[in-house]
Motif scaffolding. Structure first.
Motif, short mmCIF file in Angstrom:
data_model
loop_
_atom_site.label_atom_id
_atom_site.label_comp_id
_atom_site.label_asym_id
_atom_site.label_seq_id
_atom_site.Cartn_x
_atom_site.Cartn_y
_atom_site.Cartn_z
N GLN A 114 36.26 86.36 25.78
CA GLN A 114 35.92 87.18 26.82
C GLN A 114 36.21 88.83 26.27
N PRO A 115 35.37 89.55 25.92
CA PRO A 115 35.34 91.04 25.33
C PRO A 115 36.26 91.68 26.62
N ILE A 116 35.98 91.61 27.91
CA ILE A 116 36.87 92.34 28.68
C ILE A 116 38.41 92.09 28.73
N TYR A 117 38.85 90.93 27.96
CA TYR A 117 40.41 90.55 27.82
C TYR A 117 40.75 91.50 26.81
N LYS A 118 40.01 92.46 26.09
CA LYS A 118 40.50 93.27 25.05
C LYS A 118 40.73 94.61 25.69
N VAL A 119 40.22 94.94 26.88
CA VAL A 119 40.31 96.25 27.54
C VAL A 119 41.65 96.44 28.48
N PRO A 120 42.66 97.30 28.30
CA PRO A 120 43.52 97.50 29.34
C PRO A 120 42.74 98.17 30.54
N PRO A 121 43.03 97.83 31.80
CA PRO A 121 44.24 97.05 32.17
C PRO A 121 43.76 95.52 32.36
N TYR A 122 42.54 95.15 31.93
CA TYR A 122 42.24 93.72 32.12
C TYR A 122 43.24 92.82 31.26
N ARG A 123 43.56 93.49 30.17
CA ARG A 123 44.32 92.69 29.23
C ARG A 123 45.90 92.48 29.88
N GLN A 124 46.21 93.33 30.71
CA GLN A 124 47.33 93.24 31.29
C GLN A 124 47.38 92.17 32.40
N ALA A 125 46.30 92.13 33.12
CA ALA A 125 45.91 91.26 34.43
C ALA A 125 46.09 89.75 33.62
N LEU A 126 45.41 89.54 32.53
CA LEU A 126 45.26 88.38 31.77
C LEU A 126 46.73 87.89 31.29
N GLU A 127 47.50 88.79 30.77
CA GLU A 127 48.70 88.33 30.41
C GLU A 127 49.74 87.92 31.79
N SER A 128 49.34 88.75 32.87
CA SER A 128 50.28 88.41 33.81
C SER A 128 50.12 86.86 34.35
N CYS A 129 48.97 86.31 33.84
CA CYS A 129 48.88 85.14 34.45
C CYS A 129 49.37 83.96 33.81
N ARG A 130 49.89 84.44 32.53
CA ARG A 130 50.80 83.45 31.83
C ARG A 130 51.96 82.78 32.64
N SER A 131 52.52 83.42 33.68
CA SER A 131 53.58 82.94 34.62
C SER A 131 52.82 82.22 35.69
N ALA A 132 51.43 81.91 35.78
CA ALA A 132 50.88 81.50 37.07
C ALA A 132 51.21 80.05 36.80
N ASP A 133 51.26 79.44 38.28
CA ASP A 133 51.82 78.09 38.40
C ASP A 133 50.37 77.04 38.42
N LEU A 134 49.31 77.76 38.84
CA LEU A 134 48.23 76.86 38.79
C LEU A 134 47.04 77.52 38.41
N LEU A 135 46.17 76.95 37.25
CA LEU A 135 44.97 77.48 36.83
C LEU A 135 43.99 76.61 37.54
N LEU A 136 43.21 77.08 38.42
CA LEU A 136 42.20 76.05 38.94
C LEU A 136 40.95 76.47 38.55
N CYS A 137 40.39 75.55 37.63
CA CYS A 137 39.22 75.72 36.85
C CYS A 137 37.91 75.02 37.62
N MET A 138 36.94 75.70 37.65
CA MET A 138 35.53 75.39 38.44
C MET A 138 34.71 74.71 37.78
N VAL A 139 35.13 74.93 36.34
CA VAL A 139 33.96 74.19 35.49
C VAL A 139 34.91 73.58 34.47
N ASP A 140 34.56 72.61 33.58
CA ASP A 140 35.30 72.04 32.32
C ASP A 140 35.19 73.06 31.44
N ALA A 141 34.43 73.95 31.13
CA ALA A 141 34.29 74.80 30.17
C ALA A 141 35.74 75.91 30.46
N ALA A 142 35.86 75.94 31.77
CA ALA A 142 36.82 77.06 31.93
C ALA A 142 38.31 76.57 31.55
#
Length: 360
Positions: A114-142
Motif C-alpha cells: 500500500q503506497p500510503i504506508y510510505k507517507v508520514p504520518p500514515y507510516r506512523q499510524a501503521l507502526e503504532s498498530c504493531r502493538s494492537a491486540d487484535l487485527l480483525l480482517c474483513m477479507v482473506d486478502a487482508a
C-alpha cells in the motif's frame, strides 16, 4: 468498547457491526449520529485538507483525550493507516498499565505494498498498530496483506462481513423487466462511466433495457446527462438508506458495477455485491482486486471493457430462468456465509479469543 470513527465513516458498516456483537456496548466518537444501539459522542475533526478519502482521510478526531481509559475494555478503529488509529494507539499507551484497554484495528486492506504506508504520518499510524491486540480482517486478502507487512499471525482473525438478510431479501415474484441496478459511489474507480457505455450496447439488442443508479459522487453529472435523455432509459435514484437499496434491488433483474484500480486502492469485497445476492440477483462486474471473494459462480467477473460487461448483462437479461436459478443459489450462500447475526457473533468470538489469551 470505545470506537474512534473516521470523519466520513459510512453507516451500517464496521461501527454498526461492533455495536451488534453480543454482550458489547459501544461508545463512538463520530461526526454524524451512527446507526445502532450505542452511545454517541458528537465529535469534530481537525482536517487540514480533504485530499484522501476513507481510511486515508487526513484528519484527527477531537476529544479523544477526554475519554477515560478505565471506562473501556477495548479501543477500536478502522484501518492501519488511518490517523485516528494512530491517535487511538497513543491514547491507549498513555493510560497506566493496569488500566490500559486492549486495542483492535479492523482492516479491509488487500494491497501488500500500500503506497500510503510510505507517507508520514500514515507510516506512523501503521507502526503504532504493531502493538494492537487484535487485527480483525474483513477479507482473506487482508490477512495476507498483514503477514506480508510482518504482523503477528496470532493476533489476526478473519471474519467476513454480514448483511441483514431480513432487510435484503428477494422479491416474492422476480421482475421480468430488463432492469439493471448500479448501487455504488458515482466515481471513476467504481466504473459508472463504463456501465453507462455498456448499457448503450445492451440497448442495441434490448431497446427497453433500463438502468437505475443509486449513489453520489463526482461523476453524477454523467448520470444526470444520461437520465435527461429518455432514449437512454437511465434513472438516478440518489442516496438511499438500507431499506431503499433493498427495494431498488428487488425491482431489478441484474446488479452491476465496473470497478478499476487506482494508485492506492483496488476493490476489496464490495458490500453491495452481498446485498444484491441476498436479494436474489445475479451479479455482473469487472474483475478487480479481490472482489472474487464476494462474486463467485454463477455470477460473472469480466474484463474491464464495456463490450465484455454488455455481453454478460445481455446473457442474464435474455434468460429469466437462469436469473431465477442463480438468484436462489446466491440467496442461499448469503444466508449460509454472510448473515449479519451470525457474522457479528463470530466477530464477538474473535474479540473473546484475544481476551482469553490476555486473561491467561
Amino acid at each position: 468498547m470505545l470506537w474512534v470513527s473516521l470523519p466520513d465513516q459510512r453507516p451500517r458498516r464496521e461501527l454498526y457491526w461492533m455495536s451488534r456483537m453480543p454482550g458489547t456496548h459501544v461508545t463512538a466518537l463520530a461526526r454524524e449520529e451512527p446507526v445502532g444501539d450505542l452511545t454517541w459522542v458528537p465529535s469534530s475533526y481537525r482536517r487540514p485538507i480533504k485530499r484522501f478519502i476513507e481510511a486515508g482521510a487526513f484528519a484527527w478526531v477531537k476529544g479523544l483525550d477526554e475519554q477515560d481509559p478505565d471506562s473501556f475494555d477495548w479501543v477500536a478503529s478502522l484501518e492501519l493507516c488511518s490517523l485516528v488509529t494512530g491517535q487511538a494507539s497513543r491514547w491507549r499507551r498513555r493510560a497506566p498499565a493496569g488500566r490500559r484497554p486492549l486495542q483492535a484495528v479492523v482492516t479491509w486492506e488487500n494491497l501488500p505494498n500500500q503506497p500510503i504506508y510510505k507517507v508520514p504520518p500514515y507510516r506512523q499510524a501503521l507502526e503504532s498498530c504493531r502493538s494492537a491486540d487484535l487485527l480483525l480482517c474483513m477479507v482473506d486478502a487482508a490477512r495476507d496483506h498483514l503477514l506480508a507487512n510482518g504482523f503477528d499471525d496470532e493476533r489476526i482473525r478473519v471474519v467476513k462481513p454480514g448483511v441483514d438478510t431480513e432487510i435484503f431479501s428477494p422479491a416474492e415474484t422476480p421482475t421480468q423487466d430488463p432492469v439493471v441496478a448500479f448501487i455504488s459511489p458515482l466515481a471513476e474507480n467504481k466504473g459508472i462511466d463504463r456501465v453507462l457505455e455498456a448499457m448503450q450496447i445492451v440497448q442495441r439488442t434490448i431497446p427497453e433495457a433500463s438502468l437505475v443508479v443509486a449513489g453520489r459522487g463526482p461523476l453524477r453529472d454523467q448520470v444526470e446527462e444520461a437520465a435527461a435523455d429518455p432514449r437512454r432509459r437511465v434513472r438516478l435514484a440518489g442516496s438511499l438508506d438500507a431499506h431503499g437499496v433493498a427495494d431498488l434491488l428487488r425491482g431489478s433483474a441484474v446488479f452491476t458495477t465496473a470497478p478499476r484500480p487506482t494508485w492506492k486502492w483496488t476493490e476489496q469485497l464490495g458490500l453491495a455485491y452481498l446485498e444484491a445476492q441476498a436479494c436474489g440477483l445475479p451479479v455482473v462486474t469487472t474483475r478487480c482486486g479481490t472482489n472474487d471473494e464476494a462474486v463467485t459462480a454463477p455470477n460473472d467477473l469480466v474484463d474491464d471493457s464495456a463490450q465484455a460487461l454488455a455481453e454478460s448483462l445481455l446473457g442474464w437479461l435474455q434468460d429469466p430462468a437462469r436469473r431465477v436459478e442463480a438468484g436462489r443459489a446466491n440467496r442461499a450462500r448469503m444466508v449460509a456465509e454472510h448473515d449479519l447475526a451470525t457474522q457479528v457473533t463470530r466477530m464477538g468470538a474473535a474479540f473473546a479469543s484475544i481476551e482469553r489469551i490476555h486473561a491467561s
